[in-house]
Design an enzyme around this catalytic site. Structure first.
Site, mmCIF file in Angstrom:
data_model
loop_
_atom_site.group_PDB
_atom_site.id
_atom_site.type_symbol
_atom_site.label_atom_id
_atom_site.label_comp_id
_atom_site.label_asym_id
_atom_site.label_seq_id
_atom_site.Cartn_x
_atom_site.Cartn_y
_atom_site.Cartn_z
ATOM 1 N N LYS A 230 0.848 -1.184 0.000
ATOM 2 C CA LYS A 230 0.000 0.000 0.000
ATOM 3 C C LYS A 230 0.884 1.235 0.000
ATOM 4 O O LYS A 230 1.810 1.362 0.786
ATOM 5 C CB LYS A 230 -0.911 0.001 1.240
ATOM 6 N N GLU B 9 -19.543 -4.584 10.398
ATOM 7 C CA GLU B 9 -20.409 -3.725 11.193
ATOM 8 C C GLU B 9 -21.494 -4.496 11.939
ATOM 9 O O GLU B 9 -21.795 -4.207 13.105
ATOM 10 C CB GLU B 9 -21.052 -2.657 10.299
ATOM 11 N N ARG C 95 -25.565 -1.277 7.430
ATOM 12 C CA ARG C 95 -25.281 -2.692 7.224
ATOM 13 C C ARG C 95 -25.579 -3.519 8.480
ATOM 14 O O ARG C 95 -25.499 -4.748 8.438
ATOM 15 C CB ARG C 95 -23.821 -2.862 6.814
#
Length: 637
Positions: free
Chosen positions: A288, A377, A405
């Site tokens: 990354k 979540e 969600r």
């Protein structure tokens, strides 16, 4: 760093078909130019940097090997898709990324045929790609479908649901697992450890492929026998390598891990496996922030760094002349630690956002009492409910748009048992440049019908502290506190803790002609509008109406004493909320007036019944009529 005038190959690529005209040996240069172009653009127009830098080689290889847009590439979370946008006809417009009326912050089919699916939230790529693969089969199309998912998104339950269905459905889909050991903060949990340890020999895969081709040619490897042979083969490999491969255990061919930042090797592998029958998974290790030293060294900060100096990598921060109010998230983080020091039952829960919601403050001081559960979540809410059931006081902090969600979890696992816990909804209301998938527009409307919930929103930072203190006192049941992204309005925000009476609002300004009822920090915009209206009326010699302003503080239970007072006294009422106009504060007020036979004229101001696009919050508030100037017009109308 390069200079745009020195780019040799990138200017020749308007679409992937142009990319496919190049020799494979030219692709590393394309990657270098593409990476520099992303860095240069984002230094001026901020966005999500580190994720897109890490998948430059993968992006180039996918569009080089696959016949896009006929073949489908489904990205999981559009943070990583900037290179994809530049290569698919949007390089000249990339400077408008995330700007008002510019290109969208995340891939969306409304914008480009190369954007196969909406991907603002994590973990949906496998399910969506499987649907496309099945559609291609039923249509009789030889269409290749690729799902690109990161290791952070693999912690989401939807990803596992998709993999499970992929294993049991006839398809030839390719799943690419982009493993950079990062989500926004470090990826967590057993999947992270598993991916770090997983190894498969490339020579083994080559031999396996050759043998399978010979068996097919001899007529032995029929489709009926294939799954049984795969299971036997996987069992043997598990014994030899002393590890169980979860993907091959589900009859999904596994390849890797391999270097995801080697574009030539990626092209070679993709060409070998793209026509293989059955579901496949290619496991890549990427870096990354690849190719930009500051982003490689601190990928969390450089996930979305804001403006920075292209050459030096120094982040550019605006310097204010006077002290500025803190961000609501920082007030939350510091207050949570203070409360946890006083109340040993308090624990913190976050789905992969400890830095974003500032729960990292408590995490650093009390690592045993803060839990980052990954991008999950629904699990975050039910996990918190389990702790609350057995005597702890969880503060579960989830961005408003991501709380969508976990709706069933709130109802089934929290509200039905009236558990004492706190749901903190960060980024509530209009959030700005991330657009419709990230605006916290719906929480007031979808939470209000649920029994046993308390729903509150603070006017400012001291009110947030007092609400947090109130919420952790026993006996309130599930307590929701919503607050927006960004800074509040009070510089000297620290205050003593005191309990706020649940369901009680406050009159900020007295008046006789118009009543304005607001909920949350949008009330500060109302206060500003009232001052502007007074000045406008004075300058234009207009009659200024006498305006009363009530900060409701609670949507549920709503302050019926205030509503009775307003219903009896006022003929004109304005409601203001930073949420959808259908189902929130305005709807609650209208319902109360109807039930109690009050008939004032009510104007509801809020987010309209449409998806609000991306742009600076100030621009969006003006467009939807929630800025001070728009409120002034209603006052003086």
């Amino acid at each position: 760093m390069g200079d745009k005038n020195e780019y040799k190959l990138l200017p020749r690529i308007d679409y992937p078909a142009d990319l496919r005209q190049l020799d494979v040996d030219q692709l590393p240069q394309v990657c270098e130019e593409l990476r520099n172009d992303i860095i240069e653009e984002l230094s001026i127009n901020p966005g999500h940097l580190a994720s897109s830098l890490g998948v430059v080689e993968l992006t180039v290889a996918l569009h080089y090997v696959f016949d896009t847009p006929y073949d489908r590439i489904v990205w999981d979370v559009g943070h990583q898709a900037y290179g994809h946008k530049i290569l698919t006809g949007r390089r000249d417009r990339f400077c408008t990324n995330r700007c008002l009326n510019g290109i969208k912050p995340f891939p969306h089919p409304f914008e480009s045929e190369y954007d196969t699916f909406c991907c603002g939230h994590a973990s949906n790529s496998i399910s969506a790609a499987l649907g496309m693969a099945v559609a291609a089969r039923l249509h009789g199309e030889d269409r290749k479908v690729v799902a690109v998912i990161g290791d952070g998104s693999m912690s989401g339950g939807l990803a596992f649901e998709g993999i499970n269905n992929t294993a049991g459905t006839d398809n030839d889909m390719l799943i690419i697992l982009n493993d950079n050991n990062m989500s926004i903060d470090h990826s967590v949990g057993g999947m992270r450890k598993y991916l770090l340890q997983l190894t498969t020999n490339s020579t083994y895969n080559s031999i396996r492929y050759s043998i399978s081709q010979k068996l097919r040619n001899w007529g032995f490897l029929t489709e009926k026998r294939r799954k049984g042979i795969i299971r036997f083969n996987n069992s043997v490999k598990s014994v030899l390598t002393r590890q169980q491969n979860i993907f091959e255990g589900m009859d999904i061919r596994y390849f890797g891990p391999t270097d995801g930042n080697d574009v030539i090797e990626l092209v070679r592998i993709l060409r070998i496996i793209k026509d293989m029958k059955g579901p496949k998974l290619l496991h890549l290790h990427t870096k990354k922030g690849k190719g930009y030293a500051p982003a490689e060294e601190n990928a969390t900060i450089w996930h979305a760094p804001g403006k920075f100096d292209y050459e030096t990598g120094e982040r550019i921060k605006s310097v204010a002349d006077a002290p500025q109010p803190p961000k609501f998230q920082d007030v939350f983080g510091m207050t949570l630690l203070e409360l946890a020091q006083k109340n040993e039952k308090i624990v913190g829960v976050t789905p992969a956002m400890p830095t974003g919601c500032s729960m990292n403050i408590m995490m650093k001081a009390m690592p045993d009492r803060v839990f980052d559960v990954g991008i999950a979540e629904g699990h975050a809410v039910t996990f918190s409910g389990g702790m609350a059931k057995d005597g702890l006081m969880p503060f579960c902090n989830i961005y408003s748009s991501f709380m969508q969600r976990a709706y069933d979890n709130i109802i089934h696992d929290v509200a039905t048992m009236k558990l004492d816990m706190v749901l903190c909804l960060d980024r509530a209301g209009i959030v700005g440049e991330d657009g419709p998938t990230h605006h916290g527009a719906f929480d007031l409307a979808f939470l209000r019908p649920i029994p046993n919930l308390t729903i509150a929103s603070p006017l400012n930072e001291p009110e947030l502290r007092r609400l947090m203190y109130t919420a952790q006192l026993p006996g309130h049941g599930p307590f929701v506190i919503r607050y927006p992204r960004g800074c509040g309005s009070v510089v000297d925000w620290r205050c003593d803790f005191e309990e706020i009476p649940v369901g009680k609002g406050v009159k900020l300004t007295d008046g006789d002609d118009i009543a304005i009822l607001s909920l949350g920090p949008i009330g500060m915009e109302v206060q500003k509008a009232m001052m502007m209206a007074q000045m406008t009326a004075s300058n234009e010699h207009l009659a200024m109406p006498s305006v009363a302003h009530y900060d409701m503080r609670f949507l549920k239970p709503i302050d019926t004493a205030i509503l009775h007072e307003v219903g009896r006294k006022f003929r004109r009422v304005i409601t203001v909320e930073d949420g959808v106009i259908s189902g929130g504060l305005g709807s609650a007020v209208l319902e109360f007036f109807a039930d109690n036979h009050y008939q004032p004229e009510v104007v509801r101001l809020g987010i309209p019944d449409k998806f609000v696009e991306h742009g600076k919050p100030s621009e969006l508030y003006k467009i939807i009529g929630l800025d001070a100037e728009s409120i002034v017009k209603h006052i003086l109308r």
